[in-house]
Scaffold this active site. Structure first.
Site, PDB file in Angstrom:
ATOM      1  CG  ASN A   9      54.985  47.181  10.479  1.00 47.50           C
ATOM      2  OD1 ASN A   9      54.854  46.645  11.574  1.00 47.50           O
ATOM      3  ND2 ASN A   9      55.767  46.707   9.529  1.00 47.50           N
ATOM      4  CE  LYS A  11      59.087  48.227  10.042  1.00 47.03           C
ATOM      5  NZ  LYS A  11      60.236  48.483   9.191  1.00 47.03           N
ATOM      6  CG  HIS A  95      57.430  43.937   6.573  1.00 46.31           C
ATOM      7  ND1 HIS A  95      58.797  44.043   6.707  1.00 46.31           N
ATOM      8  CD2 HIS A  95      56.942  45.195   6.589  1.00 46.31           C
ATOM      9  CE1 HIS A  95      59.107  45.331   6.819  1.00 46.31           C
ATOM     10  NE2 HIS A  95      58.001  46.046   6.751  1.00 46.31           N
ATOM     11  CD  GLU A  97      61.437  45.123   8.955  1.00 52.83           C
ATOM     12  OE1 GLU A  97      60.570  44.895   9.813  1.00 52.83           O
ATOM     13  OE2 GLU A  97      61.764  46.273   8.604  1.00 52.83           O
ATOM     14  CD  GLU A 167      56.614  48.318   3.600  1.00 51.88           C
ATOM     15  OE1 GLU A 167      56.227  49.294   4.255  1.00 51.88           O
ATOM     16  OE2 GLU A 167      57.067  47.291   4.124  1.00 51.88           O
ATOM     17  N   GLY A 173      63.541  52.029   6.738  1.00 51.94           N
ATOM     18  CA  GLY A 173      64.356  52.355   7.907  1.00 51.94           C
ATOM     19  C   GLY A 173      65.667  53.027   7.575  1.00 51.94           C
ATOM     20  CB  SER A 212      62.341  56.424   4.511  1.00 51.02           C
ATOM     21  OG  SER A 212      63.332  55.518   4.988  1.00 51.02           O
TER      22      SER A 212
HETATM   23  P1  13P Z   1      60.071  52.821   7.838  1.00 47.97           P
HETATM   24  O1  13P Z   1      58.892  53.755   7.659  1.00 47.97           O
HETATM   25  O2  13P Z   1      60.627  52.850   9.232  1.00 47.97           O
HETATM   26  O3  13P Z   1      61.092  52.998   6.777  1.00 47.97           O
HETATM   27  O4  13P Z   1      59.495  51.324   7.671  1.00 47.97           O
HETATM   28  C1  13P Z   1      58.662  51.046   6.606  1.00 47.97           C
HETATM   29  C2  13P Z   1      58.084  49.705   6.817  1.00 47.97           C
HETATM   30  O5  13P Z   1      58.768  48.704   6.790  1.00 47.97           O
HETATM   31  C3  13P Z   1      56.645  49.624   7.082  1.00 47.97           C
HETATM   32  O6  13P Z   1      56.184  48.315   7.009  1.00 47.97           O
END
Ligand code: 13P
Length: 252
Positions: A9, A11, A95, A97, A167, A173, A212
């Site tokens: 992803n 982002k 997601h 976010e 997740e 992150g 992560s």
């Molecule tokens: P990270 O791997 O940067 O923690 O992000 C995970 C994520 O949100 C994947 O959709």
């Protein structure tokens, strides 16, 4: 036997030249016969171009979001039909976010799942608790509510051709991944929740872990019996890391 998936992803990262370099680096060292299916999910504006770059490779294309509606006066939205039209096979829905920053409710996410599924896209349906939920012992309750919204609208059958990504928000992150045991516990819970409706479908549904994941922790996470690969954020932007994570998908 569930074939693992490693999905990147991206982002809101990348430029045309950075994307081209990343795809070139990944494709040139891509293993001949990887255990996992590999997917990359660039931002909307780059989907078509990245799709072209992936044309002769085994990597598949996914989007990061989709409209819950099929078409119409929805300024700024992108429909499942459009994503299908430009060669997307997968789409991330729900997601954290988007749930948190764009206030997407469980019901809206369930509608997005249904919209993607109806057009033959494979939803990568994200669920996960926030830190406060975990600290107050509400992880199962939150994840159950998120999963149930999709089960209620689309039925267990729809999950046979979908992917779930667990997740935990506190792991995204932050560099602080869930331990393999914490991930396994929630993955098994999600699978049992589906099995309560349809045991056969629960057995084939792939459940990815995200939060992560990096080269140094992927193998131990992917070794867990109910962890069928990963949804990778930051580490999917680095070819070395992403390829090492893909290699770790053979660890079960
Ligand atoms: P990270 O791997 O940067 O923690 O992000 C995970 C994520 O949100 C994947 O959709």
């Amino acid at each position: 036997m569930r074939r693992p998936i490693v999905a990147g992803n991206w982002k809101m990262h990348g430029t045309r030249s950075e994307n081209a370099r990343l795809i070139e680096e990944i494709s040139s060292r891509y293993p001949a016969d990887p255990v996992a299916q590999c997917i990359v999910c660039p931002p909307y504006v780059y989907l078509q171009e990245v799709g072209r770059l992936l044309r002769d490779s085994a990597l598949l294309l996914g989007a990061q979001d989709v409209s819950a509606d099929p078409q119409g006066a929805f300024t700024g939205e992108v429909s499942a039909t459009m994503l299908k039209d430009i060669g997307c096979r997968y789409v991330i829905v729900g997601h954290s976010e988007r749930r948190l920053l764009c206030r997407e409710s469980d019901q809206l996410v369930a509608r997005k799942f249904a919209a993607a599924h109806a057009k033959g896209l494979v939803p990568i349906f994200c669920v996960g608790e926030q830190l406060a939920d975990r600290e107050t012992g509400r992880t199962r309750e939150v994840v159950a509510r998120q999963v149930d919204a999709v089960l209620e609208l689309s039925g267990a059958q729809a999950l046979a051709s979908a992917v779930i990504a667990y997740e935990p928000v506190w792991a995204i992150g932050t560099g602080r991944n869930a331990t393999p045991e914490q991930a396994q516990e929630v993955h098994a819970f999600i699978r049992a929740r589906i099995a309560a409706q349809d045991a056969t479908i629960a057995e084939v549904t792939r459940i990815l872990y995200g939060g992560s994941v990096k080269a140094s922790n992927a193998a131990e996470l992917f070794a867990m019996p109910d962890v069928d690969g990963g949804l990778i954020g930051g580490a999917s932007l680095k070819a070395d890391e992403f390829l090492a994570i893909l290699a770790a998908s053979g660890s079960r």
